[in-house]
Design a protein around this motif. Sequence first.
Motif, PDB file in Angstrom:
ATOM      1  N   GLN A  14       0.842  -1.201   0.000  1.00  0.00           N
ATOM      2  CA  GLN A  14       0.000   0.000   0.000  1.00  0.00           C
ATOM      3  C   GLN A  14       0.881   1.257   0.000  1.00  0.00           C
ATOM      4  O   GLN A  14       0.619   2.208  -0.733  1.00  0.00           O
ATOM      5  CB  GLN A  14      -0.907  -0.027   1.249  1.00  0.00           C
ATOM      6  CG  GLN A  14      -2.004   1.020   1.209  1.00  0.00           C
ATOM      7  CD  GLN A  14      -2.698   1.185   2.555  1.00  0.00           C
ATOM      8  OE1 GLN A  14      -2.087   0.958   3.613  1.00  0.00           O
ATOM      9  NE2 GLN A  14      -3.955   1.575   2.535  1.00  0.00           N
ATOM     10  N   ARG A  46     -11.370   6.274  -2.998  1.00  0.00           N
ATOM     11  CA  ARG A  46     -10.950   6.135  -1.594  1.00  0.00           C
ATOM     12  C   ARG A  46      -9.691   5.308  -1.403  1.00  0.00           C
ATOM     13  O   ARG A  46      -8.826   5.623  -0.607  1.00  0.00           O
ATOM     14  CB  ARG A  46     -12.078   5.445  -0.801  1.00  0.00           C
ATOM     15  CG  ARG A  46     -12.966   6.441  -0.085  1.00  0.00           C
ATOM     16  CD  ARG A  46     -13.880   5.728   0.868  1.00  0.00           C
ATOM     17  NE  ARG A  46     -13.327   5.702   2.216  1.00  0.00           N
ATOM     18  CZ  ARG A  46     -13.738   4.866   3.152  1.00  0.00           C
ATOM     19  NH1 ARG A  46     -14.667   3.977   2.906  1.00  0.00           N
ATOM     20  NH2 ARG A  46     -13.207   4.906   4.354  1.00  0.00           N
ATOM     21  N   LYS A  47      -9.598   4.212  -2.167  1.00  0.00           N
ATOM     22  CA  LYS A  47      -8.503   3.260  -1.953  1.00  0.00           C
ATOM     23  C   LYS A  47      -7.154   3.911  -2.260  1.00  0.00           C
ATOM     24  O   LYS A  47      -6.188   3.769  -1.515  1.00  0.00           O
ATOM     25  CB  LYS A  47      -8.738   2.035  -2.839  1.00  0.00           C
ATOM     26  CG  LYS A  47      -8.103   0.814  -2.297  1.00  0.00           C
ATOM     27  CD  LYS A  47      -8.520  -0.457  -3.025  1.00  0.00           C
ATOM     28  CE  LYS A  47      -7.385  -1.455  -2.888  1.00  0.00           C
ATOM     29  NZ  LYS A  47      -7.007  -2.039  -4.173  1.00  0.00           N
ATOM     30  N   LYS A  48      -7.113   4.635  -3.350  1.00  0.00           N
ATOM     31  CA  LYS A  48      -5.852   5.278  -3.744  1.00  0.00           C
ATOM     32  C   LYS A  48      -5.504   6.416  -2.796  1.00  0.00           C
ATOM     33  O   LYS A  48      -4.338   6.629  -2.469  1.00  0.00           O
ATOM     34  CB  LYS A  48      -5.942   5.782  -5.188  1.00  0.00           C
ATOM     35  CG  LYS A  48      -5.924   4.635  -6.186  1.00  0.00           C
ATOM     36  CD  LYS A  48      -5.909   5.113  -7.610  1.00  0.00           C
ATOM     37  CE  LYS A  48      -5.783   3.916  -8.544  1.00  0.00           C
ATOM     38  NZ  LYS A  48      -6.181   4.240  -9.900  1.00  0.00           N
ATOM     39  N   LYS A  68      -6.302   6.536   0.342  1.00  0.00           N
ATOM     40  CA  LYS A  68      -5.798   5.887   1.562  1.00  0.00           C
ATOM     41  C   LYS A  68      -4.346   5.447   1.385  1.00  0.00           C
ATOM     42  O   LYS A  68      -3.537   5.535   2.309  1.00  0.00           O
ATOM     43  CB  LYS A  68      -6.663   4.663   1.914  1.00  0.00           C
ATOM     44  CG  LYS A  68      -7.904   5.009   2.705  1.00  0.00           C
ATOM     45  CD  LYS A  68      -8.703   3.734   2.995  1.00  0.00           C
ATOM     46  CE  LYS A  68      -9.970   3.999   3.764  1.00  0.00           C
ATOM     47  NZ  LYS A  68      -9.765   4.484   5.128  1.00  0.00           N
TER      48      LYS A  68
END
Length: 219
Positions: free
Chosen positions: A32, A97-99, A101
């Motif tokens: 991540q 949202r994922k990116k 985060k």
Amino acid sequence: MPGIKKKRAVLTGAVMAASLLSLTAHAANKQQIEEGRRLFNQNCVVCHQPDAIGKPGFAPSLSNPELLSIASDKFLESTIRDGRVGTGMPPWAHLGRKKIKAIVAYLRSLSKVPNRSAEVDAEPAAHGDPRLGKTWFEDICATCHGKHGDGYEAGGTGTAIGKPGFLNKASDGFIRETIKHGRSNTRMRGFSGPDGLANLSDQEIDDIIVYMRTLPKKQ
Ligand code: HEC
Ligand code: HEC
């Protein structure tokens, strides 16, 4: 004692499973952070500079330890998502949202300070006299942040602390801690104690915060 042996085997299995899980979590986190680094270099580095060190009067530092210690994930994620209207910080909602985060995970990896944002956001709301706060603001803060906190467009190095893009996301505790302790390696010095540009009392700092909350109406 077959019972004990069996228990032990189960236990060893559980310990192994747990460490495998934490290994996987660690790997996922590393992945991540790598993804965040890639996205940061693609989208943010032009303004926030390599390693997010910022550039005075152009874009703030995002690797600053004082910022990262008091900024919640919610503050960082929503600031990135919405940007700051009326400043050079554009919105990045299209990344999803994922990116976003992943970018926050990368920023957090740049300075391993404890995250005390929950404690800071739970500080009591500021109470004070906005008229006194106005005097302090115009005497001390306006040189860098602009008379109404309009930020870089006023010609200084300070961000737009009088605009809703900042004020709607920052708690009184966040503002209070920033005024007290400043941000190391930036032009934002702390205003508490003899090393400060001015030695403001807790009450004077609260007067300033109460005044700052009235600034969006003056823009
Ligand atoms: C010498 C210039 C200077 C003065 C004077 C100054 N600031 Fe700052 N301030 C900055 C800079 C620069 C930053 C952003 C740090 C960076 O660029 O990384 C900042 C950041 C902040 C932030 C965080 C804003 C954000 O976008 O997260 C707050 C709140 C703040 N200042 C409040 C104040 C207040 C209140 C005063 C007056 C008591 C004040 N500052 C005086 C330069 C200054
Ligand atoms: C075109 C230049 C530009 C780009 C590109 C940009 N920013 Fe910004 N960013 C700014 C400016 C300017 C500010 C300060 C706005 C103000 O005055 O309040 C800012 C503020 C911020 C803040 C608030 C920092 C603080 O001290 O409170 C965060 C977080 C942030 N940007 C993250 C990002 C991320 C993540 C990206 C990439 C996805 C990005 N920015 C891309 C210009 C930019």
